[in-house]
Enzyme design. Structure first.
Site, PDB file in Angstrom:
ATOM      1  N   LYS A 106      -5.431 -21.615  -0.402  1.00 18.90           N
ATOM      2  CA  LYS A 106      -4.564 -22.625   0.228  1.00 18.90           C
ATOM      3  C   LYS A 106      -3.115 -22.428  -0.198  1.00 18.90           C
ATOM      4  O   LYS A 106      -2.198 -22.584   0.606  1.00 18.90           O
ATOM      5  CB  LYS A 106      -5.037 -24.035  -0.137  1.00 18.90           C
ATOM      6  CG  LYS A 106      -6.420 -24.387   0.361  1.00 18.90           C
ATOM      7  CD  LYS A 106      -6.729 -25.860   0.173  1.00 18.90           C
ATOM      8  CE  LYS A 106      -6.742 -26.278  -1.295  1.00 18.90           C
ATOM      9  NZ  LYS A 106      -7.807 -25.596  -2.065  1.00 18.90           N
ATOM     10  N   ARG A 181      -9.882 -36.369  -0.029  1.00 15.37           N
ATOM     11  CA  ARG A 181     -10.960 -35.707  -0.752  1.00 15.37           C
ATOM     12  C   ARG A 181     -12.309 -36.390  -0.539  1.00 15.37           C
ATOM     13  O   ARG A 181     -13.352 -35.827  -0.872  1.00 15.37           O
ATOM     14  CB  ARG A 181     -10.644 -35.648  -2.248  1.00 15.37           C
ATOM     15  CG  ARG A 181      -9.447 -34.769  -2.604  1.00 15.37           C
ATOM     16  CD  ARG A 181      -9.247 -34.724  -4.097  1.00 15.37           C
ATOM     17  NE  ARG A 181      -8.088 -33.924  -4.480  1.00 15.37           N
ATOM     18  CZ  ARG A 181      -8.102 -32.611  -4.664  1.00 15.37           C
ATOM     19  NH1 ARG A 181      -9.240 -31.944  -4.492  1.00 15.37           N
ATOM     20  NH2 ARG A 181      -7.016 -31.959  -5.019  1.00 15.37           N
ATOM     21  N   ARG A 220      -8.718 -14.918 -13.371  1.00 12.35           N
ATOM     22  CA  ARG A 220      -7.317 -15.339 -13.306  1.00 12.35           C
ATOM     23  C   ARG A 220      -6.782 -15.695 -14.688  1.00 12.35           C
ATOM     24  O   ARG A 220      -7.408 -16.431 -15.454  1.00 12.35           O
ATOM     25  CB  ARG A 220      -7.195 -16.541 -12.369  1.00 12.35           C
ATOM     26  CG  ARG A 220      -5.780 -17.013 -12.109  1.00 12.35           C
ATOM     27  CD  ARG A 220      -5.748 -17.961 -10.928  1.00 12.35           C
ATOM     28  NE  ARG A 220      -6.615 -19.132 -11.123  1.00 12.35           N
ATOM     29  CZ  ARG A 220      -6.833 -20.030 -10.167  1.00 12.35           C
ATOM     30  NH1 ARG A 220      -6.297 -19.879  -8.965  1.00 12.35           N
ATOM     31  NH2 ARG A 220      -7.612 -21.084 -10.418  1.00 12.35           N
ATOM     32  N   ARG A 265      -7.064 -21.170 -17.610  1.00 12.11           N
ATOM     33  CA  ARG A 265      -7.236 -22.613 -17.507  1.00 12.11           C
ATOM     34  C   ARG A 265      -8.643 -22.990 -17.969  1.00 12.11           C
ATOM     35  O   ARG A 265      -9.598 -22.236 -17.761  1.00 12.11           O
ATOM     36  CB  ARG A 265      -7.016 -23.074 -16.068  1.00 12.11           C
ATOM     37  CG  ARG A 265      -5.592 -22.875 -15.557  1.00 12.11           C
ATOM     38  CD  ARG A 265      -5.437 -23.592 -14.216  1.00 12.11           C
ATOM     39  NE  ARG A 265      -4.091 -23.431 -13.676  1.00 12.11           N
ATOM     40  CZ  ARG A 265      -3.777 -22.574 -12.703  1.00 12.11           C
ATOM     41  NH1 ARG A 265      -4.716 -21.784 -12.188  1.00 12.11           N
ATOM     42  NH2 ARG A 265      -2.546 -22.487 -12.251  1.00 12.11           N
ATOM     43  N   ARG A 276     -17.165 -27.724  -9.741  1.00 13.59           N
ATOM     44  CA  ARG A 276     -16.084 -27.989  -8.798  1.00 13.59           C
ATOM     45  C   ARG A 276     -16.524 -27.672  -7.369  1.00 13.59           C
ATOM     46  O   ARG A 276     -16.197 -28.411  -6.421  1.00 13.59           O
ATOM     47  CB  ARG A 276     -14.853 -27.162  -9.165  1.00 13.59           C
ATOM     48  CG  ARG A 276     -14.210 -27.581 -10.481  1.00 13.59           C
ATOM     49  CD  ARG A 276     -13.194 -26.564 -10.944  1.00 13.59           C
ATOM     50  NE  ARG A 276     -12.030 -26.497 -10.084  1.00 13.59           N
ATOM     51  CZ  ARG A 276     -11.092 -25.557 -10.182  1.00 13.59           C
ATOM     52  NH1 ARG A 276     -11.202 -24.596 -11.103  1.00 13.59           N
ATOM     53  NH2 ARG A 276     -10.059 -25.565  -9.382  1.00 13.59           N
TER      54      ARG A 276
END
Length: 311
Positions: A106, A181, A220, A265, A276
């Site tokens: 996104k 959401r 990442r 993270r 998630r």
């Protein structure tokens, strides 16, 4: 010697004629010389006068052209503004919701869609921070809740969105990223938009296989201060070294520019990603059904078009 009278008259006439010719020739030469001198003196004056007249005429033509094109330019600008006002007032605003699981892209594709459509992409997090910084009424409420350690309610978030979409850059539409959401939020958003005389017109979901998402997310690494992002496969830092197990050695992961350590993270792990993704799929499917018009509780006069894209 005797000379006749007739011969004297002939000689006299010839002498007089020659004298007249000499005088005429002298006069012509003088006149020619005078004319040349006059022309030599007059030519610069005439040239300057001609240039002045030409410049004056040219200036008048330019003034006319500038006046003409100035009026035309003003008329064009007025026509464009009139058309934009009619479009903004009578044509449905282009309101898009962008969905996608973590790592779907996104953040990569959103700005491209934004540039293509010429409408802003709105993030609820950015809008919330901006409202707090501007100390709007809704921003003050949100700030008080966050200071107390609470969660900002849906009503406050919808109020922040309402304030933001009244800005001039949203007159033709906007893209919502990260909201709604839940189905409850979607209904609250629909109610607010209907009060503003608008409705959601497009819903786009970026679909990526969970296996690909795990590779993207878990590989990442970021530089916390600058936000620069790296990936052990697609964009590794220059300093990266692999251990015997084929995985990067954490101590070797440093920023290319500063040499400072990189970090992952806390939620960029396989275990966190599974939670998630489960939450995303469980919450998003009802929202997509809602906007498709498949749900029995959907009462939209015109359901927006839903599109699914492989990212």
């Amino acid at each position: 010697m005797f000379v006749s009278t007739s011969a004297l008259r002939v000689a006299s006439r010839r002498a007089a004629s020659a004298s007249v010719r000499r005088m005429a020739s002298t006069t012509s030469a003088k006149q020619a010389s005078s004319n040349e001198q006059f022309r030599a003196r007059a030519l610069p004056v005439l040239a300057a006068a001609g240039l002045a007249i030409g410049a004056s005429q040219l200036g008048k033509e330019e003034d006319k052209s500038q006046c003409l094109f100035g009026r035309q330019s003003t008329k064009v600008e007025e026509a464009v503004k009139s058309t934009e006002d009619k479009f903004a007032n009578y044509w449905p605003r282009n309101i898009m919701i962008l969905f996608g699981p973590p790592g779907a892209g996104k953040g990569t594709h959103g700005p491209k869609v934004e540039d293509l459509l010429g409408i802003p992409q709105l993030s609820t997090g950015d809008m919330l921070r901006a409202a707090v910084a501007a100390q709007t009424d809704v921003g003050k409420k949100a700030q008080a809740i966050m200071k107390a350690g609470g969660l900002v309610s849906d009503d406050i978030v919808v109020g922040i969105i309402r304030d933001r979409i009244r800005d001039p850059d949203c007159r033709f539409g906007f893209i919502l990223d990260g909201f709604p959401r839940t189905l409850v939020q979607a209904r609250a958003l629909d109610k607010m938009l209907s009060e503003e005389g608008a409705a959601v017109t497009k819903v786009v979901e970026l679909q990526v296989p969970d296996g690909v998402l795990e590779e993207r997310i878990c590989g990442r690494w970021i530089h916390k201060k600058s936000g620069r992002s790296y990936h052990i496969k697609f964009a590794p830092p220059k300093s990266m070294k692999l251990g015997p197990d084929g995985k990067p050695i954490p101590e070797s992961m440093t920023d290319n520019e500063t040499g400072e350590p990189l970090m992952q993270r806390p939620d960029d792990t396989a275990q966190a990603l599974k939670k998630r993704l489960a939450s995303y799929h469980g919450e998003t499917v009802p929202i997509l059904d809602h906007y498709r018009g498949d749900g029995s509780d959907t009462k939209l006069a015109q359901s927006p078009r839903c599109a699914q894209a492989k990212a």
